[in-house]
Design a protein around this motif. Sequence first.
Motif, PDB file in Angstrom:
ATOM      1  N   LEU A  29     -11.579  14.945   6.260  1.00 37.25           N
ATOM      2  CA  LEU A  29     -12.129  13.956   5.340  1.00 37.25           C
ATOM      3  C   LEU A  29     -11.049  13.482   4.371  1.00 37.25           C
ATOM      4  N   PHE A  30     -10.222  14.440   3.896  1.00 42.02           N
ATOM      5  CA  PHE A  30      -9.165  14.098   2.938  1.00 42.02           C
ATOM      6  C   PHE A  30      -8.184  13.104   3.564  1.00 42.02           C
ATOM      7  N   PHE A  31      -7.727  13.410   4.801  1.00 41.23           N
ATOM      8  CA  PHE A  31      -6.747  12.536   5.431  1.00 41.23           C
ATOM      9  C   PHE A  31      -7.362  11.193   5.810  1.00 41.23           C
ATOM     10  N   SER A  32      -8.653  11.176   6.102  1.00 38.16           N
ATOM     11  CA  SER A  32      -9.327   9.913   6.389  1.00 38.16           C
ATOM     12  C   SER A  32      -9.361   9.034   5.148  1.00 38.16           C
ATOM     13  N   LEU A  33      -9.705   9.670   4.014  1.00 39.16           N
ATOM     14  CA  LEU A  33      -9.715   8.912   2.761  1.00 39.16           C
ATOM     15  C   LEU A  33      -8.324   8.419   2.403  1.00 39.16           C
ATOM     16  N   LEU A  34      -7.324   9.287   2.617  1.00 37.77           N
ATOM     17  CA  LEU A  34      -5.953   8.900   2.319  1.00 37.77           C
ATOM     18  C   LEU A  34      -5.534   7.712   3.172  1.00 37.77           C
ATOM     19  N   ALA A  35      -5.922   7.717   4.437  1.00 39.42           N
ATOM     20  CA  ALA A  35      -5.573   6.616   5.331  1.00 39.42           C
ATOM     21  C   ALA A  35      -6.208   5.313   4.864  1.00 39.42           C
ATOM     22  N   VAL A  36      -7.470   5.423   4.420  1.00 36.93           N
ATOM     23  CA  VAL A  36      -8.164   4.233   3.919  1.00 36.93           C
ATOM     24  C   VAL A  36      -7.449   3.664   2.696  1.00 36.93           C
ATOM     25  N   ILE A  37      -7.049   4.576   1.782  1.00 37.56           N
ATOM     26  CA  ILE A  37      -6.367   4.139   0.561  1.00 37.56           C
ATOM     27  C   ILE A  37      -5.043   3.466   0.889  1.00 37.56           C
ATOM     28  N   VAL A  38      -4.270   4.098   1.799  1.00 41.56           N
ATOM     29  CA  VAL A  38      -2.971   3.534   2.177  1.00 41.56           C
ATOM     30  C   VAL A  38      -3.153   2.180   2.839  1.00 41.56           C
ATOM     31  N   PHE A  39      -4.133   2.076   3.738  1.00 45.33           N
ATOM     32  CA  PHE A  39      -4.382   0.810   4.432  1.00 45.33           C
ATOM     33  C   PHE A  39      -4.813  -0.269   3.445  1.00 45.33           C
ATOM     34  N   ALA A  40      -5.692   0.122   2.505  1.00 36.40           N
ATOM     35  CA  ALA A  40      -6.169  -0.850   1.515  1.00 36.40           C
ATOM     36  C   ALA A  40      -5.017  -1.338   0.646  1.00 36.40           C
ATOM     37  N   SER A  41      -4.136  -0.411   0.246  1.00 33.37           N
ATOM     38  CA  SER A  41      -2.984  -0.796  -0.572  1.00 33.37           C
ATOM     39  C   SER A  41      -2.074  -1.732   0.206  1.00 33.37           C
ATOM     40  N   PHE A  42      -1.862  -1.415   1.509  1.00 28.90           N
ATOM     41  CA  PHE A  42      -1.026  -2.258   2.348  1.00 28.90           C
ATOM     42  C   PHE A  42      -1.641  -3.645   2.508  1.00 28.90           C
ATOM     43  N   ALA A  43      -2.944  -3.672   2.736  1.00 29.96           N
ATOM     44  CA  ALA A  43      -3.634  -4.951   2.908  1.00 29.96           C
ATOM     45  C   ALA A  43      -3.560  -5.781   1.641  1.00 29.96           C
ATOM     46  N   TYR A  44      -3.666  -5.097   0.490  1.00 26.05           N
ATOM     47  CA  TYR A  44      -3.595  -5.808  -0.791  1.00 26.05           C
ATOM     48  C   TYR A  44      -2.213  -6.428  -0.975  1.00 26.05           C
ATOM     49  N   ALA A  45      -1.170  -5.617  -0.628  1.00 22.73           N
ATOM     50  CA  ALA A  45       0.193  -6.130  -0.755  1.00 22.73           C
ATOM     51  C   ALA A  45       0.410  -7.305   0.183  1.00 22.73           C
ATOM     52  N   GLN A  46      -0.143  -7.184   1.412  1.00 29.66           N
ATOM     53  CA  GLN A  46       0.019  -8.253   2.382  1.00 29.66           C
ATOM     54  C   GLN A  46      -0.718  -9.514   1.957  1.00 29.66           C
ATOM     55  N   ALA A  47      -1.781  -9.368   1.185  1.00 23.60           N
ATOM     56  CA  ALA A  47      -2.559 -10.533   0.770  1.00 23.60           C
ATOM     57  C   ALA A  47      -1.766 -11.398  -0.202  1.00 23.60           C
ATOM     58  N   LYS A  48      -0.846 -10.778  -0.928  1.00 24.52           N
ATOM     59  CA  LYS A  48      -0.013 -11.541  -1.842  1.00 24.52           C
ATOM     60  C   LYS A  48       1.120 -12.219  -1.071  1.00 24.52           C
ATOM     61  N   HIS A  49       1.573 -13.347  -1.595  1.00 28.50           N
ATOM     62  CA  HIS A  49       2.644 -14.073  -0.915  1.00 28.50           C
ATOM     63  C   HIS A  49       3.815 -14.284  -1.870  1.00 28.50           C
ATOM     64  N   PRO A  50       5.017 -14.510  -1.359  1.00 29.75           N
ATOM     65  CA  PRO A  50       6.158 -14.789  -2.228  1.00 29.75           C
ATOM     66  C   PRO A  50       5.899 -16.038  -3.074  1.00 29.75           C
ATOM     67  N   PHE A  51       6.426 -16.028  -4.255  1.00 30.39           N
ATOM     68  CA  PHE A  51       6.271 -17.129  -5.212  1.00 30.39           C
ATOM     69  C   PHE A  51       6.863 -18.412  -4.634  1.00 30.39           C
ATOM     70  N   THR A  52       6.134 -19.511  -4.765  1.00 33.90           N
ATOM     71  CA  THR A  52       6.595 -20.803  -4.252  1.00 33.90           C
ATOM     72  C   THR A  52       6.683 -21.820  -5.387  1.00 33.90           C
ATOM     73  N   PHE A  53       7.397 -22.901  -5.115  1.00 31.44           N
ATOM     74  CA  PHE A  53       7.501 -23.977  -6.099  1.00 31.44           C
ATOM     75  C   PHE A  53       6.120 -24.561  -6.396  1.00 31.44           C
ATOM     76  N   GLU A  54       5.296 -24.682  -5.351  1.00 30.06           N
ATOM     77  CA  GLU A  54       3.946 -25.216  -5.550  1.00 30.06           C
ATOM     78  C   GLU A  54       3.119 -24.297  -6.449  1.00 30.06           C
ATOM     79  N   ASP A  55       3.279 -22.987  -6.296  1.00 29.52           N
ATOM     80  CA  ASP A  55       2.621 -22.047  -7.213  1.00 29.52           C
ATOM     81  C   ASP A  55       3.051 -22.324  -8.647  1.00 29.52           C
ATOM     82  N   MET A  56       4.336 -22.503  -8.840  1.00 31.58           N
ATOM     83  CA  MET A  56       4.862 -22.706 -10.184  1.00 31.58           C
ATOM     84  C   MET A  56       4.311 -23.985 -10.823  1.00 31.58           C
ATOM     85  N   MET A  57       4.167 -25.027 -10.034  1.00 31.89           N
ATOM     86  CA  MET A  57       3.655 -26.285 -10.566  1.00 31.89           C
ATOM     87  C   MET A  57       2.162 -26.219 -10.895  1.00 31.89           C
ATOM     88  N   LYS A  58       1.459 -25.261 -10.312  1.00 32.96           N
ATOM     89  CA  LYS A  58       0.033 -25.107 -10.606  1.00 32.96           C
ATOM     90  C   LYS A  58      -0.215 -24.363 -11.925  1.00 32.96           C
TER      91      LYS A  58
END
Length: 721
Positions: free
Chosen positions: A4-33
């Motif tokens: 159960l512990f390792f399953s929860l750990l895997a979920v946390i790691v995956f969620a953190s990875f997914a969160y990081a992947q959801a973000k994108h590098p800063f763009t000029f269009e972002d800056m203008m907004k």
Amino acid sequence: MRRLFFSLLAVIVFASFAYAQAKHPFTFEDMMKLKRVGEPEVSPDGKWVIFSVVDVDLEANTKTPHVWIVPTAGGQEREIIADQDADRPRWAPDGKRFAFISTKEAGAQVWIADFDGAGGTVNGVHRLTSIATEASGELWSPDGKNILFTSDVYPECDGQADELGCNAKELDDANKSKVKAQIFTQLLYRHWNAYKEGKRSHIFVLNLPEEERLAGAGAAYTLPRVHDLTPGDYDAPVFSLGGQDDYAFSPDGQEICYTSNHDKNPAASTNNDLWIVPVNSGIISGNRAYPAPAKNITADNPASDSSPLYSPDGRYIAYRAQQRPGYESDRFRLMLYDRQTGQKKNLTEGFDQWVGTIAWSPDSTAVYYVSERAGTSSISNVVLTVPDSNHHPFNQPSGYDDDLAVTRQGVFHTRMSITEPTAIYKAGGSCTGEGSQTSANMCGVEETKLTHLNDAILSQVQMSPLESFWFTGAHGDKVEGFLVKPPNFDASKKYPLKFIVHGGPEVPMGDEWSYRWNAELFAASGYVVIMINFHGSPGYGQKFIDAINGDWGGAPFEDLMKGLDYAEKTYPFIDKGRECALGASYGGYMINWIMGHTDRFKCLVTHDGMFNAESAWGTTEELWFNDWEFKGTPYDNRASYEKWSPHQYAKNFKTPTLVIHGQRDYRLDVSEGLQLFTTLQMEGVPSKMLYFPDEGHWVLKPQNSRLWYETVNAWVDQWTK
């Protein structure tokens, strides 16, 4: 249980990875907004903060300010003037109205908004002024009887029976004339990005009759209700690139203090003085108001005095002053002028940093100020009621603080960092009572962020925090550098480098936001960014600043090269075979200097830089700068100009170079960029020039800015990737 512990750990790691992947590098269009937040203005009852917010429309190529509001206790921000441009909101003393500047009708004019304090809403607006030469910089008198504003007018209209009519005719004649030639009789005929066209900045006062103050009546008025308080062939206030006003009302509304330079040749002088003049006294003849003579209260100081601010009790005027005439980067001291005795006192005698924005405590017992320190800035105060109490730190450095408003509800200020543009913060609780003023942490240090206009956009963007490092530079001094890593950074990889050289030269890099040279945006395309605060940078003591005088290509160049050497040795992820150096203004000069003194870079980008020191002297406007930095004029100290002029080393030029310059840059004339590009082409050096016919020292128009970033990044990619 382990499963159960390792399953929860895997979920946390995956969620953190997914969160990081959801973000994108800063763009000029972002800056203008992103919304660009202005300074906080707290309502007289302490319940509301109004501020301007600039919105950028990239496709329309516009930047438009509007007025927003937020409760001082915290809560949701709201836009309260959205159907027209509206900038620089300033409260009326009763809190029932505020003034603002808008170009909706008749050019830039002062407008009035009726405000409902219970709901925090605007019930209506009307235009107050109708000045042919336009109006800006409005300020309400503390007694509510007058509104001050500035306008660029023709000095020859001073003393005319119908002064405003005279200015309107002069302007109309100039606009209609088929001849656009100008005749100059003195220097400073152009400044930064505009020709002065024979006009001077003057301060006007518009008297509001009782019925208008009570009912907010319309915009019609007749002389002498509006009159010029600063007539003469002088700028009053002096030219400013922004920051705190160089004029202020006394608490009783009967006097103003302003900054003006009356030296014979202001192009070679930094001798700005403080002048005081009564608002309502003088002679009224017919429909013409003649103000009483102004009094110079800082005539004993041959250097700059600026940013006057009356104490709430009316006894003092706090201001900033320098001591060395002709040196615009001398230390800014916090001064106190006693209106009863005429005596002056330096409140920061033992403090070796620059004093920036200043503000009084409500009970007149302390003066707050912003100061830069080692790549950040913070707020401090001087307590007048406690002997030897100079320089109490109020908050710890965390990004750059500015735009102070000290009230009984707390200290309101703006802050930015390298990962976030300007937002408004509230620090502490009550700021009144002598007992609380004796603490080094006046009003408490707990801070609340009041504005969150850009949180949603920034939450979707990957950014790297600023990292600081120190090394031994020129003269054996410790020098600070900064590093920004790219998104998805992997320490096992090698990254190309963008080496940014700041301008000024007395304008440091640090934990601050920029729309023109954004370190996060430079890093976003897979680069490490390095910046060095070389000798000449503020925040490290005045001796460190002075070290650049007469040594432009000496200690600063040594600092930059040693700082880069240190970074290459310390950070193995930097690919020293793929490095490009970029800079503007003094940074552009340094790129041109680097061009003739090292081949270590794969490419260079130089924006608005000095190429020929002698021709730059003859085409600039603020001559005091070149005269000080090069120890005289080219004809009385030619050796200094020749020694530090990049064009003298043109035979060494080999590095591929992008040259950028604006036609309306009058600090460093476009001819500097053209000379450099011509030289590069003649020497067979791979080179390109980006020329802006409609920009000055900075690239400000949104689509021009997009082209600038695209061209710069493409050039760096071409030679490093």
